[in-house]
Design a protein around this motif. Structure first.
Motif, short mmCIF file in Angstrom:
data_model
loop_
_atom_site.label_atom_id
_atom_site.label_comp_id
_atom_site.label_asym_id
_atom_site.label_seq_id
_atom_site.Cartn_x
_atom_site.Cartn_y
_atom_site.Cartn_z
N ALA A 9 0.50 -1.32 0.10
CA ALA A 9 -0.14 -0.12 -0.18
C ALA A 9 1.00 1.30 -0.09
O ALA A 9 0.83 2.04 -0.40
CB ALA A 9 -0.98 -0.04 1.12
N TYR A 10 1.67 1.11 0.62
CA TYR A 10 2.72 2.26 0.51
C TYR A 10 3.34 2.87 -0.41
O TYR A 10 3.31 4.45 -1.61
CB TYR A 10 3.78 2.24 2.22
CG TYR A 10 5.07 2.95 2.00
CD1 TYR A 10 5.09 3.88 2.18
CD2 TYR A 10 6.15 2.23 1.40
CE1 TYR A 10 5.59 5.26 2.10
CE2 TYR A 10 7.27 3.49 1.87
CZ TYR A 10 7.34 4.86 2.20
OH TYR A 10 8.05 5.67 1.57
N VAL A 11 4.30 1.46 -0.69
CA VAL A 11 4.46 1.52 -2.20
C VAL A 11 3.52 1.76 -3.73
O VAL A 11 4.35 3.25 -4.21
CB VAL A 11 5.50 0.51 -2.88
CG1 VAL A 11 5.70 0.36 -4.09
CG2 VAL A 11 7.29 -0.38 -2.03
N LYS A 12 2.27 1.87 -3.31
CA LYS A 12 1.54 2.26 -4.26
C LYS A 12 1.09 3.72 -4.00
O LYS A 12 0.68 4.60 -4.90
CB LYS A 12 0.61 1.51 -4.06
CG LYS A 12 -1.21 1.56 -5.12
CD LYS A 12 -1.90 0.52 -5.35
CE LYS A 12 -2.69 0.26 -6.51
NZ LYS A 12 -3.71 1.42 -5.70
N SER A 13 1.60 4.48 -2.31
CA SER A 13 0.81 5.28 -2.93
C SER A 13 2.21 6.97 -2.62
O SER A 13 2.13 7.93 -2.90
CB SER A 13 0.74 5.84 -0.99
OG SER A 13 1.72 5.42 -0.65
N GLU A 35 4.36 5.68 -5.78
CA GLU A 35 4.63 5.86 -7.02
C GLU A 35 4.31 7.52 -7.41
O GLU A 35 3.26 8.24 -7.65
CB GLU A 35 3.21 5.35 -8.10
CG GLU A 35 3.52 3.33 -8.00
CD GLU A 35 2.75 2.47 -8.80
OE1 GLU A 35 2.90 1.00 -8.41
OE2 GLU A 35 1.68 2.87 -8.61
N ASN A 36 5.16 7.19 -8.72
CA ASN A 36 5.34 8.61 -9.81
C ASN A 36 5.52 9.67 -8.35
O ASN A 36 5.02 10.92 -8.89
CB ASN A 36 3.78 8.70 -9.93
CG ASN A 36 3.70 7.63 -11.00
OD1 ASN A 36 4.11 7.20 -11.92
ND2 ASN A 36 2.42 7.19 -11.15
N THR A 37 6.30 9.64 -7.46
CA THR A 37 6.58 10.90 -6.97
C THR A 37 8.09 10.98 -6.82
O THR A 37 8.30 9.73 -6.83
CB THR A 37 5.88 10.28 -5.26
OG1 THR A 37 6.60 9.89 -4.77
CG2 THR A 37 4.18 10.55 -5.41
N ILE A 51 13.69 6.13 -2.43
CA ILE A 51 13.38 4.67 -1.34
C ILE A 51 12.93 3.26 -1.80
O ILE A 51 14.23 2.21 -1.22
CB ILE A 51 11.52 5.00 -0.92
CG1 ILE A 51 11.74 6.41 0.45
CG2 ILE A 51 11.17 3.99 -0.30
CD1 ILE A 51 10.60 7.50 0.52
N LEU A 52 12.66 3.18 -3.27
CA LEU A 52 13.09 1.68 -3.51
C LEU A 52 14.00 1.66 -5.22
O LEU A 52 13.98 1.63 -5.55
CB LEU A 52 11.59 1.86 -4.79
CG LEU A 52 10.29 2.07 -4.30
CD1 LEU A 52 9.26 2.06 -5.19
CD2 LEU A 52 9.97 1.32 -2.67
#
Ligand SMILES: Cc1cc2nc3c(=O)[nH]c(=O)nc-3n(C[C@H](O)[C@H](O)[C@H](O)COP(=O)(O)O)c2cc1C
Length: 213
Positions: free
Chosen positions: A93-97, A99-101, A107-108
């Motif tokens: 859920a965090y990774v999705k939030s 995305e594109n920021t 972070i990833l």
């Protein structure tokens, strides 16, 4: 007489065995337990897959709540998550939030395993608002961190995930699942796990300390 000698020998063997078991559990040090643990501790962000045993978590948590705290009111609540499934779902859920920021690339990284700096167990710490909430929960946390260090378990204090859990629509579900009492706010978390790295000590500025004559 023979029986007495055998009994003494058996007792001595048991005591030596117990002593060896305790010694093998503790890191060897000339300075001794706590000072050695303080000096050897680093924030760990890379862990092996080996889960932290519940009995060790129990001991770490017990050491946490043994911390000094204002008027012994124990104004804290702890929630322990060692479920890989929970950690992975929250991370997804965090990774999705993000995305594109601009945060995503930072972070990833290839080392990224989960949003709790890759820990296999996470303790979330909450307190009601109050003058000493930070002091109480800070002391509680350091007790846990040092107890973990003594047991060969690495840790990392985590402020980062608090924003996601408390201030995002995606995070709220996970905060609610921690089931803190009304009036308790999440202050920070601590990730734990078996270390898979040995970072150098980060320098400390001794000029912050002054004796007043
Ligand atoms: C309140 C607090 C919040 C922190 N939040 C994070 C965090 O979100 N992510 C992280 O990787 N480290 C976090 N840290 C760890 C610090 O970065 C680390 O303690 C500091 O760089 C000193 O390094 P050391 O712990 O290895 O001595 C936090 C530490 C504290 C005390």
């Amino acid at each position: 007489m023979k029986q007495i000698v055998i009994t003494i020998l058996l007792c001595a063997t048991a005591i030596i065995g117990l002593r060896m078991a305790i010694d093998s559990y503790r890191p060897k040090s000339e300075e001794g337990g706590v000072i050695e643990a303080i000096k050897a501790r680093r924030s760990i962000r890379k862990y092996t897959d080996k889960p932290v045993e519940r009995e060790k978590l129990d001991l770490i948590l017990e050491c946490g709540i043994a911390a000094p705290n204002g008027m012994n009111r124990q104004e804290w609540e702890l929630r322990v998550v060692d479920s890989k499934e929970w950690i992975d779902r929250c991370t997804a859920a965090y990774v999705k939030s993000i995305e594109n920021t601009p945060d995503a690339e930072r972070i990833l990284t290839p080392d990224f395993r989960n949003m709790f700096r890759n820990a296999t167990a996470v303790v979330f710490i909450a307190a009601p608002e109050g003058q000493y909430a930070g002091v109480n929960c800070g002391l509680l946390g350091e007790n846990m961190i040092l107890a973990a260090q003594e047991l060969g378990i690495g840790s990392c204090c985590l402020g980062g995930p608090v924003r996601f859990l408390t201030s995002s629509d995606e995070g709220r579900e996970f905060l609610e699942s921690l089931d803190f009492s009304d009036g308790y706010g999440l202050l920070y978390a601590i990730g734990f796990g078996y270390p898979d790295e040995q970072p150098e000590a980060k320098p400390r500025d001794k000029s912050k300390i002054r004796y007043i004559e």
